[in-house]
Motif scaffolding. Sequence first.
Motif, mmCIF file in Angstrom:
data_model
loop_
_atom_site.group_PDB
_atom_site.id
_atom_site.type_symbol
_atom_site.label_atom_id
_atom_site.label_comp_id
_atom_site.label_asym_id
_atom_site.label_seq_id
_atom_site.Cartn_x
_atom_site.Cartn_y
_atom_site.Cartn_z
ATOM 1 N N GLU A 293 0.947 -1.208 0.010
ATOM 2 C CA GLU A 293 -0.209 0.112 -0.109
ATOM 3 C C GLU A 293 0.758 1.337 0.010
ATOM 4 O OE1 GLU A 293 -3.897 -1.267 2.412
ATOM 5 O OE2 GLU A 293 -2.001 -0.910 3.551
ATOM 6 N N ILE A 294 1.690 1.130 0.642
ATOM 7 C CA ILE A 294 2.827 2.244 0.830
ATOM 8 C C ILE A 294 3.672 2.454 -0.456
ATOM 9 C CG2 ILE A 294 4.750 3.324 2.080
ATOM 10 C CD1 ILE A 294 3.925 1.922 4.326
ATOM 11 N N GLN A 295 4.031 1.522 -0.990
ATOM 12 C CA GLN A 295 4.557 1.525 -2.252
ATOM 13 C C GLN A 295 3.755 2.239 -3.463
ATOM 14 O OE1 GLN A 295 7.127 -1.820 -3.291
ATOM 15 N NE2 GLN A 295 5.843 -2.093 -5.463
ATOM 16 N N ALA A 296 2.489 1.613 -3.652
ATOM 17 C CA ALA A 296 1.630 2.447 -4.664
ATOM 18 C C ALA A 296 1.306 3.770 -4.357
ATOM 19 C CB ALA A 296 0.117 1.392 -4.514
ATOM 20 N N ASP B 209 3.857 4.164 -14.481
ATOM 21 C CA ASP B 209 4.231 3.202 -15.005
ATOM 22 C C ASP B 209 5.849 3.212 -15.312
ATOM 23 O OD1 ASP B 209 3.812 4.612 -17.120
ATOM 24 O OD2 ASP B 209 2.824 3.141 -18.242
ATOM 25 N N GLU B 210 6.444 4.453 -15.509
ATOM 26 C CA GLU B 210 7.718 4.711 -15.605
ATOM 27 C C GLU B 210 8.552 4.534 -14.521
ATOM 28 O OE1 GLU B 210 8.083 8.521 -17.479
ATOM 29 O OE2 GLU B 210 7.169 7.867 -19.505
ATOM 30 N N ILE B 211 8.155 4.504 -13.256
ATOM 31 C CA ILE B 211 8.865 4.338 -11.988
ATOM 32 C C ILE B 211 9.132 2.844 -11.776
ATOM 33 C CG2 ILE B 211 8.978 4.872 -9.645
ATOM 34 C CD1 ILE B 211 7.222 7.284 -10.168
ATOM 35 N N ASN B 212 10.384 2.433 -11.559
ATOM 36 C CA ASN B 212 10.814 1.370 -11.110
ATOM 37 C C ASN B 212 11.286 1.259 -9.545
ATOM 38 O OD1 ASN B 212 12.131 -1.249 -10.418
ATOM 39 N ND2 ASN B 212 13.321 -1.222 -12.610
ATOM 40 N N VAL B 213 10.332 0.580 -8.965
ATOM 41 C CA VAL B 213 10.379 0.502 -7.494
ATOM 42 C C VAL B 213 11.725 0.224 -6.971
ATOM 43 C CG1 VAL B 213 7.908 0.314 -6.837
ATOM 44 C CG2 VAL B 213 9.415 -1.594 -7.024
ATOM 45 N N THR C 215 15.303 3.159 -2.367
ATOM 46 C CA THR C 215 14.432 2.803 -3.383
ATOM 47 C C THR C 215 13.144 2.660 -2.888
ATOM 48 O OG1 THR C 215 14.543 0.483 -2.977
ATOM 49 C CG2 THR C 215 16.318 1.167 -4.492
ATOM 50 N N ILE C 216 12.061 2.753 -3.747
ATOM 51 C CA ILE C 216 10.715 2.879 -3.161
ATOM 52 C C ILE C 216 10.455 1.484 -2.591
ATOM 53 C CG2 ILE C 216 8.443 2.867 -4.081
ATOM 54 C CD1 ILE C 216 9.103 4.667 -6.078
ATOM 55 N N GLU C 217 10.906 0.337 -3.010
ATOM 56 C CA GLU C 217 10.908 -0.885 -2.512
ATOM 57 C C GLU C 217 11.309 -1.101 -0.994
ATOM 58 O OE1 GLU C 217 11.319 -5.406 -4.192
ATOM 59 O OE2 GLU C 217 13.187 -4.278 -3.848
ATOM 60 N N LEU C 218 12.395 -0.578 -0.717
ATOM 61 C CA LEU C 218 13.225 -0.255 0.392
ATOM 62 C C LEU C 218 12.399 0.481 1.626
ATOM 63 C CD1 LEU C 218 17.176 -0.629 -0.252
ATOM 64 C CD2 LEU C 218 15.213 -2.376 0.400
ATOM 65 N N LEU C 219 12.110 1.849 1.030
ATOM 66 C CA LEU C 219 11.629 2.717 1.913
ATOM 67 C C LEU C 219 10.179 2.273 2.120
ATOM 68 C CD1 LEU C 219 11.641 5.521 3.122
ATOM 69 C CD2 LEU C 219 10.828 6.314 0.806
ATOM 70 N N SER C 220 9.334 1.885 1.342
ATOM 71 C CA SER C 220 7.963 1.355 1.818
ATOM 72 C C SER C 220 8.073 0.307 2.930
ATOM 73 C CB SER C 220 7.118 0.871 0.510
ATOM 74 O OG SER C 220 7.873 0.063 -0.095
ATOM 75 N N GLN C 221 9.062 -0.661 2.661
ATOM 76 C CA GLN C 221 9.239 -1.710 3.655
ATOM 77 C C GLN C 221 9.527 -1.166 4.929
ATOM 78 O OE1 GLN C 221 12.152 -4.336 1.855
ATOM 79 N NE2 GLN C 221 10.727 -5.369 0.471
ATOM 80 N N ARG C 222 10.381 -0.289 4.861
ATOM 81 C CA ARG C 222 10.873 0.291 6.359
ATOM 82 C C ARG C 222 9.425 1.169 7.077
ATOM 83 N NH1 ARG C 222 11.836 0.407 10.758
ATOM 84 N NH2 ARG C 222 12.992 1.882 11.970
ATOM 85 N N LEU C 223 8.798 1.832 6.191
ATOM 86 C CA LEU C 223 7.729 2.805 6.551
ATOM 87 C C LEU C 223 6.637 1.682 7.121
ATOM 88 C CD1 LEU C 223 7.643 5.682 4.147
ATOM 89 C CD2 LEU C 223 8.439 5.638 6.210
ATOM 90 N N ALA C 224 6.455 0.581 6.514
ATOM 91 C CA ALA C 224 5.386 -0.317 6.904
ATOM 92 C C ALA C 224 5.614 -0.826 8.213
ATOM 93 C CB ALA C 224 5.419 -1.576 6.083
ATOM 94 N N GLU C 225 7.049 -1.224 8.488
ATOM 95 C CA GLU C 225 7.520 -1.706 9.606
ATOM 96 C C GLU C 225 7.194 -0.559 10.717
ATOM 97 O OE1 GLU C 225 11.508 -2.486 9.421
ATOM 98 O OE2 GLU C 225 11.301 -4.138 7.868
ATOM 99 N N GLU C 226 7.511 0.620 10.539
ATOM 100 C CA GLU C 226 7.119 1.762 11.506
ATOM 101 C C GLU C 226 5.555 1.915 11.635
ATOM 102 O OE1 GLU C 226 8.975 3.807 13.189
ATOM 103 O OE2 GLU C 226 10.852 2.921 12.702
ATOM 104 N N SER C 227 4.893 1.732 10.525
ATOM 105 C CA SER C 227 3.336 1.875 10.568
ATOM 106 C C SER C 227 2.673 0.687 11.665
ATOM 107 C CB SER C 227 2.759 1.897 9.375
ATOM 108 O OG SER C 227 1.479 1.896 9.147
#
Length: 101
Positions: A18-21, A36-40, A79-91
């Motif tokens: 969800e955070i990644q999207a 669609d031009e953004i690679n996570v 990267t978006i992938e790493l950042l979204s994982q970290r923010l999900a952990e915090e959430s």
Amino acid sequence: MSQSIPDSTVKRSYTAEEIQAWLVFHLSELLGVKPDEINVTEPLESYGLDSSQGMLLAIKAKKLLGFEFSPLLVWHYPTIELLSQRLAEESQDLESETFEI
């Protein structure tokens, strides 16, 4: 007699997906590229993200997530992938703290 918690006090956690999207959508607006031009898995710097844009992203994310995070996280998790994982952990950590007695 049971009491329900008012909706305004219930904190919601978000998954990494969800955070990644959310990040893809807002970064595409911020950087002027199509989602669609953004690679996570690509570094955010490769899209030209600068420190002021990183600050804006952190401010917008605070509104979604309900907690502040340092814009430095954008560079520690580049990267978006790493950042979204970290923010999900915090959430999820914050949501579990909400229910501690």
